[in-house]
Design a protein around this motif. Sequence first.
Motif, PDB file in Angstrom:
ATOM      1  N   LYS A 349       0.938  -1.264  -0.034  1.00 41.07           N
ATOM      2  CA  LYS A 349      -0.128  -0.074   0.085  1.00 41.07           C
ATOM      3  C   LYS A 349       0.882   1.180  -0.032  1.00 41.07           C
ATOM      4  CE  LYS A 349      -3.852   0.315   2.258  1.00 41.07           C
ATOM      5  NZ  LYS A 349      -4.811   0.463   3.373  1.00 41.07           N
ATOM      6  N   GLN A 351       0.880   5.101   0.349  1.00 39.03           N
ATOM      7  CA  GLN A 351       0.046   6.324   0.918  1.00 39.03           C
ATOM      8  C   GLN A 351       0.594   7.659   1.100  1.00 39.03           C
ATOM      9  OE1 GLN A 351      -2.224   4.524   4.104  1.00 39.03           O
ATOM     10  NE2 GLN A 351      -2.637   6.300   5.082  1.00 39.03           N
ATOM     11  N   VAL A 390      -0.509   7.585  -7.607  1.00 38.76           N
ATOM     12  CA  VAL A 390      -1.526   7.637  -6.063  1.00 38.76           C
ATOM     13  C   VAL A 390      -2.750   8.801  -6.387  1.00 38.76           C
ATOM     14  CG1 VAL A 390      -1.392   7.886  -3.642  1.00 38.76           C
ATOM     15  CG2 VAL A 390       0.561   6.697  -4.969  1.00 38.76           C
ATOM     16  N   GLY A 394      -5.590   6.326  -7.320  1.00 32.64           N
ATOM     17  CA  GLY A 394      -5.852   5.849  -5.823  1.00 32.64           C
ATOM     18  C   GLY A 394      -7.165   6.523  -5.072  1.00 32.64           C
ATOM     19  N   LYS A 399      -4.290   7.166  -1.586  1.00 38.56           N
ATOM     20  CA  LYS A 399      -3.338   5.557  -1.328  1.00 38.56           C
ATOM     21  C   LYS A 399      -3.963   4.767  -2.260  1.00 38.56           C
ATOM     22  CE  LYS A 399      -7.139   4.661   2.205  1.00 38.56           C
ATOM     23  NZ  LYS A 399      -7.486   4.404   3.803  1.00 38.56           N
ATOM     24  N   VAL A 400      -3.152   3.728  -2.686  1.00 39.82           N
ATOM     25  CA  VAL A 400      -3.375   2.966  -3.900  1.00 39.82           C
ATOM     26  C   VAL A 400      -2.320   1.535  -3.631  1.00 39.82           C
ATOM     27  CG1 VAL A 400      -1.208   3.698  -5.284  1.00 39.82           C
ATOM     28  CG2 VAL A 400      -3.208   2.896  -6.267  1.00 39.82           C
TER      29      VAL A 400
END
Length: 425
Positions: A349, A351, A390, A394, A399-400
């Motif tokens: 993840k 972020q 992102v 995301g 986040k992605v």
Amino acid sequence: MDATRNDLLNLLLSLDIKLPPKTKLPDTELEKRLSKALDAAQCLSRVVPSASAPEFDPSKHPRWNRPKQTAEAVRRHNLGEASKVYDSKMRGVKDPFPLFENPFMDLRQSIMHLAINWDEGRDTFVFKDQTDVSNIILRILEIREFDAKTPILVVIFRHELTSAPSPESLQWLQNSVEKGTARSIISVQATLLEQQLLLRLLKQNSVRLVSSYNPSRLDSTEEPFTLSFLIPVGPLGESEMGSFNKNDGCSVCGEVAKSKCARCVAIRYCGPVCQKEDWKAHRSTCKSLAGGTWRPLTFTSASQRVPGMSGSFLNRYTDIALEKGKFQKLKQEEDGVPNVHGGAPFIVKVQLSCRGGPDMLIYDRQRSFRVTALPGLGERGAFTDVAKVVREKGYQGLKVFCWAIRTGDSTLDVCIDQLPEWQNW
């Protein structure tokens, strides 16, 4: 009871040490890795001055004088296991760690069983497998105290490959009962694999005792028994997981990697034989990664960014018993952040700071590492490329999830255009 190669691999797997399926490591190396893993599971270096020399003298420590507290003191579990127990209770599952499925978990529960029975006034045990071909007879002679959380169980043991105890062992059992030394004899069912782990642990610890340490025994019938000790055993920590799972070679056999999959350019192989053999397992991942664009990121941990910083980092591998209440100066990670993934691709993840800061937080599902990437670190433009993904793809631009591959102690490659499905963590 010699361990076969398959036994060694299964025992390592029970400690979450996952070697390449067709590893070509020799049996001697597997034995060595298992022995080191058991030492790490005991946190042996906390108690024994030198693991390679017979220098440990339990008599230098005070007697354990904590009635009814032995069982709680030997309890070891990490945050990941505690979370699993909680989730199981919420779902109405009776036992998230059933017996006879994982030899290492069985071993830990057996040591807990020894402590529980000691607290209740029992000190003599017979470990038997279901087919009665292997028996380990064990008696706790005394318990010493390393600290309030670490009792040292001083034991004698004897192993017999028979369907029933030998005449010598029967004589010992009879003497123990008659003299009242064996306050009660407890039968413990243990699989052959669990017995192999227990014997390995007892033998490893036995050779670490100084020759001058000779606690009193019942009588001459106990002379054939081997003197040893047991200390609390728990799951491996994140650094140990990274060390014992590391594989920089072929993803199938572990040999020196000479090529990569031409389609995804992510998985490494020693040659076409292993690559062909791995295709069925690799196919789905390959499809996700094929044609991907990878950008190299250099990261840092909090302790490296702020020297002298105090605090406590927690993840699923954190031992609750040993870390409870700790708030201390963070150890400088001079050897880099632990790598539990080796050279295989995994999902992270990524972020961005919700406050618009320049840093980027990166971590995996297991929380085996939690690091920060900054614009000024590593290859120019790489941070900007990942941050763009992102923001554009995301959740709320913050986040992605991405595929990643560790490439060094402080570096990893991130795939920016072949994203995995959204993850629920």
